[in-house]
Design a protein around this motif. Structure first.
Motif, PDB file in Angstrom:
ATOM      1  N   UNK A 142     -48.356  21.388  35.488  1.00  0.00           N
ATOM      2  CA  UNK A 142     -49.048  20.099  35.612  1.00  0.00           C
ATOM      3  C   UNK A 142     -48.780  19.332  34.316  1.00  0.00           C
ATOM      4  N   UNK A 143     -47.851  18.385  34.341  1.00  0.00           N
ATOM      5  CA  UNK A 143     -47.447  17.686  33.113  1.00  0.00           C
ATOM      6  C   UNK A 143     -48.505  16.696  32.649  1.00  0.00           C
ATOM      7  N   UNK A 144     -49.373  16.267  33.571  1.00  0.00           N
ATOM      8  CA  UNK A 144     -50.392  15.258  33.222  1.00  0.00           C
ATOM      9  C   UNK A 144     -51.587  15.889  32.523  1.00  0.00           C
ATOM     10  N   UNK A 145     -52.182  16.875  33.207  1.00  0.00           N
ATOM     11  CA  UNK A 145     -53.442  17.445  32.689  1.00  0.00           C
ATOM     12  C   UNK A 145     -53.457  18.963  32.849  1.00  0.00           C
ATOM     13  N   UNK A 146     -52.576  19.656  32.113  1.00  0.00           N
ATOM     14  CA  UNK A 146     -52.474  21.116  32.275  1.00  0.00           C
ATOM     15  C   UNK A 146     -53.692  21.835  31.699  1.00  0.00           C
ATOM     16  N   UNK A 147     -54.011  23.013  32.266  1.00  0.00           N
ATOM     17  CA  UNK A 147     -55.084  23.841  31.676  1.00  0.00           C
ATOM     18  C   UNK A 147     -54.622  24.440  30.356  1.00  0.00           C
ATOM     19  N   UNK A 148     -53.341  24.749  30.264  1.00  0.00           N
ATOM     20  CA  UNK A 148     -52.810  25.377  29.054  1.00  0.00           C
ATOM     21  C   UNK A 148     -51.482  24.715  28.671  1.00  0.00           C
ATOM     22  N   UNK A 149     -51.302  24.434  27.387  1.00  0.00           N
ATOM     23  CA  UNK A 149     -50.050  23.855  26.893  1.00  0.00           C
ATOM     24  C   UNK A 149     -49.330  24.898  26.059  1.00  0.00           C
ATOM     25  N   UNK A 150     -48.090  25.202  26.454  1.00  0.00           N
ATOM     26  CA  UNK A 150     -47.281  26.106  25.630  1.00  0.00           C
ATOM     27  C   UNK A 150     -46.467  25.254  24.661  1.00  0.00           C
ATOM     28  N   UNK A 151     -46.733  25.452  23.365  1.00  0.00           N
ATOM     29  CA  UNK A 151     -45.973  24.737  22.334  1.00  0.00           C
ATOM     30  C   UNK A 151     -44.732  25.563  22.000  1.00  0.00           C
ATOM     31  N   UNK A 152     -43.592  24.929  21.983  1.00  0.00           N
ATOM     32  CA  UNK A 152     -42.354  25.610  21.563  1.00  0.00           C
ATOM     33  C   UNK A 152     -41.845  24.857  20.332  1.00  0.00           C
ATOM     34  N   UNK A 153     -42.024  25.495  19.176  1.00  0.00           N
ATOM     35  CA  UNK A 153     -41.591  24.872  17.920  1.00  0.00           C
ATOM     36  C   UNK A 153     -40.229  25.436  17.527  1.00  0.00           C
ATOM     37  N   UNK A 154     -39.267  24.571  17.345  1.00  0.00           N
ATOM     38  CA  UNK A 154     -37.946  24.985  16.856  1.00  0.00           C
ATOM     39  C   UNK A 154     -37.786  24.399  15.461  1.00  0.00           C
ATOM     40  N   UNK A 155     -37.388  25.240  14.511  1.00  0.00           N
ATOM     41  CA  UNK A 155     -37.306  24.746  13.125  1.00  0.00           C
ATOM     42  C   UNK A 155     -36.199  25.468  12.360  1.00  0.00           C
ATOM     43  N   UNK A 156     -35.610  24.735  11.441  1.00  0.00           N
ATOM     44  CA  UNK A 156     -34.582  25.316  10.574  1.00  0.00           C
ATOM     45  C   UNK A 156     -35.250  25.932   9.365  1.00  0.00           C
ATOM     46  N   UNK A 157     -34.444  26.377   8.442  1.00  0.00           N
ATOM     47  CA  UNK A 157     -34.976  26.998   7.227  1.00  0.00           C
ATOM     48  C   UNK A 157     -35.629  25.929   6.367  1.00  0.00           C
ATOM     49  N   UNK A 158     -36.447  26.359   5.421  1.00  0.00           N
ATOM     50  CA  UNK A 158     -37.068  25.402   4.496  1.00  0.00           C
ATOM     51  C   UNK A 158     -37.315  26.148   3.206  1.00  0.00           C
ATOM     52  N   UNK A 159     -37.079  25.465   2.064  1.00  0.00           N
ATOM     53  CA  UNK A 159     -37.228  26.142   0.770  1.00  0.00           C
ATOM     54  C   UNK A 159     -38.565  26.876   0.705  1.00  0.00           C
ATOM     55  N   UNK A 160     -39.609  26.176   1.188  1.00  0.00           N
ATOM     56  CA  UNK A 160     -40.955  26.757   1.075  1.00  0.00           C
ATOM     57  C   UNK A 160     -40.961  28.169   1.637  1.00  0.00           C
TER      58      UNK A 160
END
Ligand SMILES: C[S@@+](CC[C@H](N)C(=O)[O-])C[C@H]1O[C@@H](n2cnc3c(N)ncnc32)[C@H](O)[C@@H]1O
Length: 356
Positions: free
Chosen positions: A121-139
């Motif tokens: 349900x793209x409008x009002x889902x019960x649960x949202x799966x976040x998919x974070x893609x990220x490169x390296x970072x000095x920190x």
């Protein structure tokens, strides 16, 4: 969010300075560890998490893998999922460091969930799966040796990281609508509300606390302290600033606040009666200085030490030595570039416990 949330979370940080953002997040979450560009993990979220200025959201961690769609799909196919109801996938290429097609990622991971029997349900889902893609970072490199058990931080040059998690909390970052120029009283040099929020959070402001800014100017720090539930007290040597800060607080803040006209080197407040002091020392460019700056700031730091056990000082130079000379321990320091010729130096101060 009410009360503490247990478990492991992935945090999406705001801005380019992960170390500073992680330090602020650590005021409302435990064991915050940067793991890639704009991403950190935390073990448990506390009350007040929504008030963070430099974190967008927290998601309950499902797992991490390298930053490829195939690996992310394999991770999700194998993951244990303890929830029912409709779902939606939100993919982010954090700070565009992973070079991922986020729409393709949402379709691919969405299909994995459909194959596992979930309804999208793209409008009002019960649960949202976040998919974070990220490169390296000095920190993340800096923290590579920290024991984060199963999550290996991304070292520079690695293929980046994908972290999947179920959305738990989003912070209410309404700073863009509340710029200093929108206030009844504005002066050049007024602090950006998001930075002011991060500074009062780092000082420990929250419900039931009292926070003093003895050089309050237009009241930027006072407003944010009040917005996270603290009682703000502001002082300034200039009558127009005291009047102007009062005007801003009256118009923009519910709840109690106090302002007074006075010298930051002699604040009309009893010993050890304040939870924290936060001030933005004059830069001598836009703000009028009563007396010479070194003496002013040294006296203000001594007064802050008399009335409180925690302080945050900001200036166009480091005030660490002045702080240590009047009994503070410098817990951490940060540099924030404002523009080509101005760097803000931030010092987090804690009272020394050796009674000096
Ligand atoms: C950098 S400004 C603070 C700006 C403020 N954070 C804001 O967002 O508007 C520094 C302030 O220190 C005040 N100030 C200068 N000398 C002072 C003194 N001796 N005691 C108290 N305030 C003083 C100035 O009037 C000025 O408003």
């Amino acid at each position: 969010m009410s009360g503490r949330c247990f478990g492991v979370y992935v945090l999406e940080l705001v801005g380019q300075d992960d170390r500073f953002a992680a330090a602020e997040a650590a005021t409302a979450a435990s064991d915050v560890t940067p793991i890639a560009a704009g991403l950190a993990t935390a073990r448990g979220l506390d009350d007040g998490f929504e008030t963070l200025a430099l974190t967008h959201r927290a998601a309950e961690l499902v797992g991490t893998t390298d930053a490829s769609l195939d690996s992310a799909a394999v991770l999700l196919e194998a993951a244990g999922i303890d929830r029912d109801g409709t779902v939606a996938v939100r993919a982010r290429d954090v700070r565009s460091t992973a070079g991922i097609d986020t729409q393709a990622a949402e379709r691919r991971l969405g299909q994995v969930l459909v194959d596992r029997g979930f309804e999208v349900d793209l409008e009002d889902p019960d649960h949202v799966l976040q998919a974070f893609f990220a490169g390296a970072d000095d920190a993340s490199a800096v923290d590579a040796d920290r024991d984060t058990a199963d999550i290996v931080p991304v070292a520079p040059g690695d293929d980046g990281l994908c972290a999947l998690g179920w959305l738990a909390v989003e912070t209410d970052r309404d700073f863009a609508d509340r710029q200093p120029t929108d206030r009844p009283f504005f002066q050049p040099g007024s602090m950006d509300p998001a930075l002011a929020r991060a500074l009062v959070n780092l000082a420990g402001a929250g419900p039931g606390t009292t926070v003093l800014d003895p050089m309050c100017g237009t009241g930027g720090l006072l407003l944010e302290a009040g917005r996270v539930g603290a009682t703000p007290i502001g002082g300034d040597a200039q009558r127009k600033m005291v009047r102007g800060a009062g005007e801003n607080l009256r118009a923009l803040l519910d709840g109690q606040w106090h302002v007074y006209r006075g010298d930051a080197g002699r604040v009309p407040i009893a010993d050890d009666s304040i939870d924290a002091v936060v001030f933005d020392a004059p830069y001598g460019r836009q703000s009028k200085i009563e007396g010479d700056l070194d003496t002013l700031v040294a006296d203000a730091l001594a007064e802050a030490r008399r009335v409180a056990a925690r302080a945050v000082v900001v200036g166009d130079r480091p005030w660490n030595d002045a702080a240590e000379s009047v009994g503070w321990t410098v817990e951490s320091t940060f540099q924030r570039r404002v523009h080509r010729s101005l760097i803000r130096h931030v010092a987090i101060l804690q009272s020394r416990t050796d009674g000096v």
